[in-house]
Design an enzyme around this catalytic site. Structure first.
Site, PDB file in Angstrom:
ATOM      1  N   LYS A  22      -0.615  -3.619  -0.038  1.00  0.00           N
ATOM      2  CA  LYS A  22       0.245  -3.854  -1.211  1.00  0.00           C
ATOM      3  C   LYS A  22       1.658  -4.187  -0.751  1.00  0.00           C
ATOM      4  CE  LYS A  22      -2.550  -1.221  -4.419  1.00  0.00           C
ATOM      5  NZ  LYS A  22      -2.926   0.074  -4.956  1.00  0.00           N
TER       6      LYS A  22
ATOM      7  N   GLN B 276      -0.381   5.835  -5.833  1.00  0.00           N
ATOM      8  CA  GLN B 276      -1.746   5.561  -5.375  1.00  0.00           C
ATOM      9  C   GLN B 276      -2.637   6.768  -5.662  1.00  0.00           C
ATOM     10  OE1 GLN B 276      -2.762   2.539  -3.806  1.00  0.00           O
ATOM     11  NE2 GLN B 276      -4.801   3.414  -4.088  1.00  0.00           N
TER      12      GLN B 276
ATOM     13  N   ASP C   7       0.268  -0.472 -13.232  1.00  0.00           N
ATOM     14  CA  ASP C   7      -1.195  -0.373 -13.260  1.00  0.00           C
ATOM     15  C   ASP C   7      -1.696  -0.036 -14.660  1.00  0.00           C
ATOM     16  OD1 ASP C   7      -3.549  -0.933 -12.061  1.00  0.00           O
ATOM     17  OD2 ASP C   7      -3.675   0.867 -10.847  1.00  0.00           O
TER      18      ASP C   7
END
Ligand code: NAP
Length: 298
Positions: free
Chosen positions: A55, A99, A122
Site C-alpha cells: 500500500k 489494517q 475503506d
C-alpha cells in the site's frame, strides 16, 4: 469445451492506478493539493506486513503522500485510538486505514467508529455503509468496488436484471458487494454459512462473488454455464516447492476450484492476479476522492 475468459485484475488495476496518478498530478498542479494516505498496522502479522508495504509503495508511485504507522502488538486500544484521532485531525492526511485484523485485545468496531467518515477510505464506518445502502455518495469499501469494476467490464456494461449471488456477508465484503449489485439493478441473494443448498442457490446466478475464505469450495457443478465468477477468497498454504515452503513461502488459493469452474464460466478471476490487485488500486482512488472532497474540489 471453450474455457471462460480470464479476467486480468492485474492489468485492470495497473490501468486504474495510472488514471489515479494522472488525476493526482492534475490536482497538485491546479489546486496545490497532494492526497495523503496513512496506514496503521498493529502487530506483526506477516500477511498484513506485506499488504501494508504494498500500500505504501503504490501510494507513493501514484504521486501521493504516504505514512505508515507500525505499532507494537502490545499497543492498547486507547493508544491506537489516539493515533487515529491525530490522523483524523492532520490536514496532510485525507485517508486513514487501520489494517485488520488487529490483536484480540482491541475491539475492531471501536476502531472503525473512531475513524472520521470523511477519511474512512475503506468505507467501514456506519456513516459510509449507510450512505452506500441509501444510494448517497459514499467512500465505499475497496474490494467490492474493485469487484464491481471487473464485473461490469466482463459483462460489457448493463447489469440490469442479472441474477447475482454473493457468498459471504461481512461488513467489509459481502454486504457492500450486495448493495452495489442491487444499485446496479441486479436481483441479489446473499448466502452465508447457514444457507441451505448453497450449490442450488449459486446455480441460479449470472454473477457469482465468492468471499468466504474456504479453499476451492465453489465447484464446477455449482455454476450456471456462462456465469461471471469473481473469486475474492484467499487461503494460504505452504508453497509447493519444498525448499520454498521450508523458507516460509506460501501460495494463495481462492474460494473457487479454478480449473474446473473455468470450463463452465463465461469469465473468471484467478487467484492471485484477480481481485487482489484491484483492492489497492481502489484504495488509491478512494484517497483521491477523499482529498478532493476534503479540499472542497468535488
Ligand atoms: P469473513 O468476515 O470471515 O466472512 C466470511 C463469510 O463467509 C461469512 O459471512 C461467513 O458466513 C461465510 N461463510 C463461512 N463459511 C461458509 C460456508 N461454508 N458456506 C457459505 N458461507 C460461508 O471474511 P471477509 O473479510 O469477508 O473475507 C472473505 C475472504 O475474502 C477471505 O478469504 C479474505 O481473505 C478475502 N479477502 C480478499 C481481499 C482481496 O483483496 N482479495 C479483500 C478482502 C477479503 P457467516 O456470516 O454465517 O459466518
Amino acid at each position: 469445451m471453450a474455457q471462460g475468459k480470464l479476467i486480468d485484475g492485474k492489468a485492470f488495476a495497473a490501468d486504474l492506478r495510472a488514471k489515479v496518478a494522472e488525476e493526482v498530478a492534475a490536482l497538485k498542479a491546479q489546486h496545490g493539493v497532494t492526497p495523503g494516505l496513512a496506514v496503521v498496522l498493529v502487530g506483526e502479522d506477516p500477511a498484513s506486513q506485506v499488504y501494508v508495504r504494498n500500500k505504501g509503495e503504490q501510494t507513493e508511485a501514484a504521486g501521493m503522500y504516504s505514512e505508515t504507522h507500525r505499532l507494537p502488538a502490545e499497543t492498547t486500544q486507547d493508544e491506537l485510538l489516539a493515533v487515529v484521532a491525530k490522523l483524523n485531525a492532520d490536514p496532510k492526511i485525507h485517508g486513514v486505514l487501520v489494517q485488520f485484523p488487529v490483536p484480540a485485545h482491541i475491539n475492531q468496531m471501536d476502531v472503525v467508529a473512531a475513524l472520521s467518515p470523511d477519511k474512512d477510505v475503506d468505507g467501514l464506518t456506519v456513516t459510509n455503509a449507510g450512505r452506500l445502502a441509501s444510494g448517497l455518495p459514499a467512500l465505499a469499501p475497496c474490494t467490492p468496488t474493485g469487484c464491481m469494476m471487473l464485473i461490469k467490464d466482463a459483462i460489457g456494461g448493463d447489469l440490469k436484471g442479472k441474477t447475482a449471488v454473493v457468498i459471504g456477508r461481512s461488513n467489509l465484503m459481502g454486504k457492500p458487494m450486495a448493495q452495489m449489485l442491487l444499485a446496479a439493478d441486479c436481483t441479489v441473494t446473499i448466502a452465508h454459512s447457514r444457507s441451505q443448498d448453497l450449490p442450488g442457490i449459486v446455480r441460479q446466478a449470472d454473477i457469482v462473488v465468492a468471499a468466504v475464505g474456504r479453499a476451492e469450495m465453489v465447484k464446477a457443478d455449482w455454476i450456471k454455464p456462462g456465469a461471471v465468477v469473481i473469486d475474492v477468497g484467499i487461503s494460504r498454504f505452504p508453497a509447493r516447492d519444498p525448499e520454498a515452503a521450508a523458507a516460509g513461502k506460501t501460495r494463495l488459493v481462492g474460494d473457487v476450484a479454478f480449473d474446473e469452474v473455468r470450463e463452465i464460466a463465461g469469465a473468471i478471476t484467478p487467484v492471485p492476479g484477480g481481485v487482489g490487485p484491484m483492492t489497492i488500486a481502489c484504495l488509491l482512488a478512494n484517497t483521491l476522492t477523499a482529498a478532493k472532497r476534503l479540499s472542497g474540489i468535488a
